[in-house]
Design a protein around this motif. Structure first.
Motif, PDB file in Angstrom:
ATOM      1  N   ALA A  40      11.872  14.393 -19.137  1.00 44.06           N
ATOM      2  CA  ALA A  40      13.192  14.441 -20.173  1.00 44.06           C
ATOM      3  C   ALA A  40      13.875  15.924 -19.608  1.00 44.06           C
ATOM      4  O   ALA A  40      13.064  16.863 -19.361  1.00 44.06           O
ATOM      5  N   ASN A  41      14.737  15.885 -19.660  1.00 40.96           N
ATOM      6  CA  ASN A  41      15.860  17.267 -19.461  1.00 40.96           C
ATOM      7  C   ASN A  41      15.030  18.023 -18.461  1.00 40.96           C
ATOM      8  O   ASN A  41      15.048  19.077 -18.369  1.00 40.96           O
ATOM      9  N   GLY A  42      14.702  17.404 -17.174  1.00 42.01           N
ATOM     10  CA  GLY A  42      14.513  18.001 -16.041  1.00 42.01           C
ATOM     11  C   GLY A  42      12.985  18.496 -15.997  1.00 42.01           C
ATOM     12  O   GLY A  42      12.653  19.155 -15.139  1.00 42.01           O
ATOM     13  N   MET A  43      12.034  17.993 -16.970  1.00 49.90           N
ATOM     14  CA  MET A  43      10.663  18.304 -17.174  1.00 49.90           C
ATOM     15  C   MET A  43       9.686  17.275 -16.794  1.00 49.90           C
ATOM     16  O   MET A  43      10.164  16.180 -17.547  1.00 49.90           O
ATOM     17  N   GLU A  44       8.841  17.275 -16.452  1.00 50.22           N
ATOM     18  CA  GLU A  44       7.887  16.128 -16.305  1.00 50.22           C
ATOM     19  C   GLU A  44       6.471  16.652 -17.337  1.00 50.22           C
ATOM     20  O   GLU A  44       6.169  17.574 -17.456  1.00 50.22           O
ATOM     21  N   PHE A  45       6.313  15.346 -18.051  1.00 52.65           N
ATOM     22  CA  PHE A  45       5.108  15.507 -19.058  1.00 52.65           C
ATOM     23  C   PHE A  45       4.469  14.575 -19.166  1.00 52.65           C
ATOM     24  O   PHE A  45       4.844  13.139 -18.677  1.00 52.65           O
ATOM     25  N   ASP A  46       3.201  14.163 -19.672  1.00 55.63           N
ATOM     26  CA  ASP A  46       2.796  12.973 -20.306  1.00 55.63           C
ATOM     27  C   ASP A  46       1.694  13.248 -21.447  1.00 55.63           C
ATOM     28  O   ASP A  46       1.867  14.032 -22.058  1.00 55.63           O
ATOM     29  N   GLN A  47       1.205  12.157 -21.689  1.00 54.09           N
ATOM     30  CA  GLN A  47       0.483  12.008 -23.178  1.00 54.09           C
ATOM     31  C   GLN A  47      -0.738  12.996 -22.959  1.00 54.09           C
ATOM     32  O   GLN A  47      -1.493  13.150 -24.142  1.00 54.09           O
ATOM     33  N   TYR A  48      -1.027  13.879 -22.049  1.00 56.81           N
ATOM     34  CA  TYR A  48      -2.257  14.645 -21.929  1.00 56.81           C
ATOM     35  C   TYR A  48      -1.774  16.076 -22.323  1.00 56.81           C
ATOM     36  O   TYR A  48      -2.667  17.047 -22.382  1.00 56.81           O
ATOM     37  N   ASP A  49      -0.522  16.189 -22.376  1.00 55.80           N
ATOM     38  CA  ASP A  49       0.252  17.684 -22.557  1.00 55.80           C
ATOM     39  C   ASP A  49       0.120  17.671 -24.150  1.00 55.80           C
ATOM     40  O   ASP A  49       1.385  17.585 -24.737  1.00 55.80           O
ATOM     41  N   THR A  50      -0.836  18.205 -24.778  1.00 53.76           N
ATOM     42  CA  THR A  50      -1.009  18.290 -26.117  1.00 53.76           C
ATOM     43  C   THR A  50      -1.572  19.662 -26.515  1.00 53.76           C
ATOM     44  O   THR A  50      -2.142  20.366 -25.466  1.00 53.76           O
ATOM     45  N   PRO A  51      -1.629  20.017 -27.705  1.00 53.81           N
ATOM     46  CA  PRO A  51      -2.128  21.244 -28.066  1.00 53.81           C
ATOM     47  C   PRO A  51      -3.421  21.612 -27.952  1.00 53.81           C
ATOM     48  O   PRO A  51      -3.922  22.749 -27.669  1.00 53.81           O
ATOM     49  N   ALA A  52      -4.384  20.640 -27.394  1.00 52.43           N
ATOM     50  CA  ALA A  52      -5.802  20.724 -26.843  1.00 52.43           C
ATOM     51  C   ALA A  52      -5.963  21.214 -25.405  1.00 52.43           C
ATOM     52  O   ALA A  52      -6.864  22.003 -25.071  1.00 52.43           O
TER      53      ALA A  52
END
Length: 195
Positions: A40-52
């Protein structure tokens, strides 16, 4: 050149660095490697990018040159825990379940290393220095988090680079081919680095 460990608790201290990390991951994994990942918006992320999780960035004047994500093996978010374990449990379509020779560990002293990259813009003359800084920060961050072991899925050739920067990456599974790249799960002991 600086190295920073980011967390949800310290993001406010680092301006655009967190967003720049996700932009650099987008360039490395989606644009360069052509992986089909959430974005999204030129950024890659997934379900593991959490506060932990924690994110380690080697950066220079706001440009992220390299990065790693560390995730505790004890963390859960919905049906997900950490990438290697979830792959072994058959929750991830793109990573085979036979990637480890053992059941994926769940222990407070073991963290997963994932989304490791060095930007293609880093000149060959600086690559080893950038990799060394990234690995040193990984050891320091893992130590601060109480980890005595890090588990990761890396390109098989990176095991040699690990030795060059003082890390022994022991194979923990078979060599698997991902889009023409041989990869292997490894364990990296932090015990010797803790003294």
């Amino acid at each position: 050149m600086e190295v920073t460990t980011l967390s949800y608790e310290n993001l406010h201290n680092h301006g655009e660095l967190f967003a720049n990390m996700f932009r650099a991951r987008h360039r490395a994994f989606i644009q360069q490697n052509k992986w089909d990942l959430p974005q999204a918006n030129g950024m890659e992320f997934d379900q593991y990018d959490t506060p932990a999780s924690r994110w380690l960035a080697v950066h220079d004047n706001g440009e992220v040159l390299a990065g790693i994500r560390l995730t505790p093996t004890t963390h859960r978010c919905g049906i997900y825990s950490y990438m290697i374990r979830d792959a072994q449990l058959g929750l991830l379509e793109t990573i085979p379940s036979n990637l480890l020779d053992m059941p994926a560990p769940v222990a407070p002293h073991i963290w997963e290393s994932s989304r490791v990259f060095v930007s293609e813009t880093v000149p060959a003359s600086l690559r080893l220095r950038v990799q060394l800084q990234l690995r040193q920060e990984m050891v320091a961050a893992a130590r601060d988090l109480g980890a005595s072991m890090v588990l990761g899925l890396i390109p098989e050739a990176s095991r040699r680079i690990g030795r060059r920067v003082g890390l022994e990456c022991e194979p923990a599974g078979p060599i698997l081919n991902f889009d023409g790249l041989d990869c292997v799960c490894v364990t990296i002991s932090m015990a010797a680095k803790l003294h």
